[in-house]
Design an enzyme around this catalytic site. Structure first.
Site, short mmCIF file in Angstrom:
data_model
loop_
_atom_site.label_atom_id
_atom_site.label_comp_id
_atom_site.label_asym_id
_atom_site.label_seq_id
_atom_site.Cartn_x
_atom_site.Cartn_y
_atom_site.Cartn_z
N GLU A 115 36.02 63.96 49.38
CA GLU A 115 35.57 63.97 47.95
C GLU A 115 35.98 62.73 47.43
OE1 GLU A 115 37.61 67.29 46.38
OE2 GLU A 115 36.78 68.24 48.08
N LYS A 117 37.70 59.98 45.15
CA LYS A 117 39.08 60.16 44.24
C LYS A 117 38.73 59.40 43.00
CE LYS A 117 44.09 60.34 44.25
NZ LYS A 117 44.44 59.47 43.24
N LYS A 283 40.18 67.15 52.27
CA LYS A 283 40.79 68.36 52.36
C LYS A 283 40.33 69.26 53.62
CE LYS A 283 40.73 68.49 47.47
NZ LYS A 283 39.93 68.64 46.14
N LYS A 307 43.42 55.64 50.30
CA LYS A 307 43.48 54.76 49.12
C LYS A 307 42.48 53.72 49.75
CE LYS A 307 45.76 56.47 45.91
NZ LYS A 307 46.61 55.67 45.11
N CYS A 401 64.68 19.92 45.22
CA CYS A 401 64.23 20.59 44.00
C CYS A 401 63.94 19.73 42.95
CB CYS A 401 65.62 21.44 43.47
SG CYS A 401 65.73 22.23 41.76
N CYS A 424 67.67 25.64 45.62
CA CYS A 424 68.31 24.76 45.12
C CYS A 424 69.75 25.18 45.03
CB CYS A 424 67.85 24.47 43.58
SG CYS A 424 68.95 23.06 42.64
#
Ligand code: IVH
Length: 669
Positions: A115, A117, A283, A307, A401, A424
């Protein structure tokens, strides 16, 4: 890492999670993407797995979300509203399947209900005799907010269901969301469709909710006495017959490989959908197997959310600039041709550090893939080498730097490697870049928390030479400021007020605010607890008694070395001395309150829905303590299932109060 350091790291993550929960659930304005949020959760769970002594009431393994807002009446869910664990790739999926097989001690063929999400807000709808009687948000999983009237304004939600086979008493659960098109009209009010749905649904006045087109898709049930339906896919079909909308892309698949292939395809196709989808939910289709598998602390063993990766786009690097942070770290930033990534125009992307540039061989003029996850800083993922020009040259990372100091790469004694980050070496306020960042840190929320003085103002005052050191903040020339563009009388007096307010500061915050590398808020607390007063602390520094701090559980060589280096620079000591005369630095308060202060507890028997570890931390959080034997000092014996009779007997003889788990919890509300 030492146990104490692991605990500090763990607590830091828990605090971070708490902060983002609040931003997400209470303020409806998340600062990080779901992916980032999930990563914090994952890190916590990984730590807990590795170090079983870790636990917290706020861990994702215990609580399900954030406590609901105080504005709505609350209602307990009859069946708690669970969350899903996440998978980010094929390995996670294989693991998911393996665990299922292990649990069932059987390698059976399983079907998966797949399904999409939807990224919205979940809601639970209670129907009695076909009538919608209650609608609630998820809240913390156990208790939600009653938002029945608001939910009733949603057209997709049936208020009366007459089908003969519709259960007499059931909670239907699903997602409330807003379509992308509708969101476009609300862009100015909310950061994303999810926030828009959440914000709209939690309006106090249902008429306000009605103005925004919300949708509802049903996907599961809470309370439900079911003896007929055998599969999730059948349940989804029933939902449709009963008048609910279900997702048109729901389907059943038979193997992990099929899931992976479908995910790959869907990840690309999802942009054509009318709504935002952040993954796929798988599921186990058989409800009987679901029942056998059951749940871990807060998620089902029979389901997982797979995901999608973060948003990305390609663009060209036009420049690489170097930013200097508070600790002197030089961070390369790619300036890129502005490109729209997931609705946000991006023109800067971090390149992390020198080693990353070398590893990815990133060069000026390169076409790069830039990834953006939520509101976090976009970063360069890879270079499209096919698009690289013939004359392109390797990027040479500056060895100096911008302030002129030669930079260094520090050797890490623990990893036995040089750090990836170039720094630095200035530890005082000589490097202007570092100095400004240090002042920004000094005023920040967890430090002195001077809200009238934001980062932009610090930069402005710096440019105007109004401040060079933290102590200058307390000697500002307000007449001069009131003549500046954009500074009226009111803003000047607000600034003055918040600066004055900030003068009272606890020792731990103060030690944190100075910005000593490796002395974060937790370590500052440890130092403050040990030294107790600012004059003691200064005494330690003056007499170079840093090694004594090794006695503190949680402070190690890294911190000691950093303290030594910091104070090798005489100007740092002077600054602190100066600040301590300007500020009212208060001693750290010992715990004087807490519902269980001065109370001792002991457990016997198994607790319900709670591990011993959690119970212990709950007591300690409330200033109580847990002991391991029954004696006169014990105040309460808490009895779970199957207690040890001998202990109960002994406690009774000594007149110790005996509590059930419920009675004990009621002491804590
Ligand atoms: S099932 C145990 N199904 O994802 C079942 N949830 O992290 C938990 N969600 O809070 C819910 N689509 O808001 C389920 N098809 C779907 C879903 C879904 C979106 C959300 C839901 C839940 C979260 C779980």
């Amino acid at each position: 890492m030492k146990e104490s350091q692991i605990k500090i790291k763990y607590n830091r993550l828990i605090n971070e999670l708490k902060k983002h929960n609040k931003l997400y659930f209470e303020n409806s304005s998340p600062e990080i993407s779901d992916k980032e949020y999930d990563e914090i959760k994952k890190e916590i769970l990984n730590l807990e797995k590795k170090f079983t002594y870790l636990n917290s009431t706020f861990s994702p393994s215990n609580s399900l979300g954030f406590v609901p807002s105080k504005n709505f009446i609350k209602s307990s869910h009859r069946v708690k509203m669970l969350s899903l664990s996440n998978a980010f790739g094929i390995n996670d999926l294989k693991n998911f399947e393996k665990k299922i097989f292990n649990y069932l001690s059987d390698k059976i063929k399983v079907e998966f209900s797949v399904e999409p999400k939807i990224d919205g807000i979940s809601a639970s709808l209670t129907y009695k005799d076909g009538v919608l009687v209650l609608g609630a948000s998820r809240g913390d999983g156990f208790t939600g907010e009653v938002i029945t009237e608001n939910l009733k304004t949603i057209e997709d939600i049936p208020q009366k269901i007459t089908n003969k086979d519709f259960p007499k008493d059931i909670d239907i659960r699903g997602e409330v969301f807003i379509k992308k098109n509708d969101f476009n009209k609300l862009k100015n009010d909310f950061a994303n469709p999810r926030n828009a749905a959440s914000g709209t649904l939690r309006q106090k006045n249902p008429d306000e909710t009605k103005k925004i087109p919300l949708n509802f898709i049903a996907y599961t049930y809470g309370y439900f006495k079911n003896d007929k339906i055998k599969k999730q896919s059948e349940f989804l079909n029933s939902l449709q017959r009963w008048g609910f909308k279900t997702n048109e892309h729901n389907k059943v698949l038979n193997s992990i490989d099929d899931l992976e292939n479908f995910h790959k395809k869907f990840e690309k196709d999802r942009f054509d959908l009318e709504y935002d989808v952040d993954g796929l939910v798988y599921k186990i289709n058989s409800l009987e197997l679901q029942k056998r598998l059951g749940f871990t602390a807060n998620s089902p063993r029979w389901a997982i959310a797979h995901k999608f990766s973060a948003d990305s786009a390609y663009s060209q690097i036009t420049d690489i600039s170097i930013q200097v942070g508070r600790t002197g770290a030089l961070t390369p930033v790619a300036r890129i041709k502005p490109v729209n990534i997931g609705g946000v125009v991006v023109s800067n992307a971090t390149l992390h550090n020198e080693d990353e540039i070398i590893r990815k061989d990133i060069r000026l003029g390169d076409t790069v893939k830039v990834e953006r996850a939520g509101d976090v800083i976009p970063h360069v993922v890879l270079v499209d080498l096919k698009k690289r020009g013939k004359n392109s040259k390797k990027f040479v990372f500056p060895k100096k730097c911008p302030c002129g100091f030669d930079t260094i790469k520090e050797f890490n004694k623990i990893t036995k490697k040089f750090e990836a980050v170039r720094r630095c070496p200035d530890r005082g306020f000589q490097c202007e870049k570092i100095a400004v960042e240090k002042i920004k840190h000094f005023i920040s929320k967890e430090a002195l928390n001077i809200d009238g003085l934001g980062k932009k103002v610090v930069e402005k005052f710096w440019d105007l030479k109004l401040i060079r050191f933290p102590q200058d903040i307390f000697n500002l020339n307000y007449t001069q400021i009131s003549k500046l563009d954009g500074w009226g009388d009111l803003s000047v007096s607000n600034l003055k007020y918040s600066i004055d307010e900030s003068k009272k500061v606890s020792l731990d915050r103060f030690l944190y605010s100075i910005g000593i590398r490796h002395i974060g808020i937790e370590n500052a607390k440890l130092l403050a607890e040990y030294t107790k007063t600012i004059s003691n602390f200064l005494d330690f520094v003056k007499n170079k008694k840093f090694d004594e701090f090794l006695n503190i559980d949680g402070i190690g060589e890294t911190q000691i070395n950093s303290l030594k280096k910091f104070f090798e620079n005489k100007s740092n000591y002077k600054i602190i001395e100066k600040l301590s005369s300007l500020l009212n630095i208060t001693d750290l308060k010992l715990k004087k309150e807490g519902k269980l202060l001065n109370n001792t507890f002991m457990f016997t028997g198994k607790l319900l829905n709670m591990s011993r570890a959690e119970a212990k931390s709950l007591i300690e959080e409330n200033s109580g303590s847990v002991v391991s034997s029954v004696n006169k000092k014990l105040k309460y014996l808490i009895i779970g299932e199957k207690p040890t009779n001998r202990k109960v007997q002994h406690a009774k003889e000594l007149g110790i109060k005996i509590l059930s788990q419920k009675e004990w919890l009621s002491l804590l509300d």
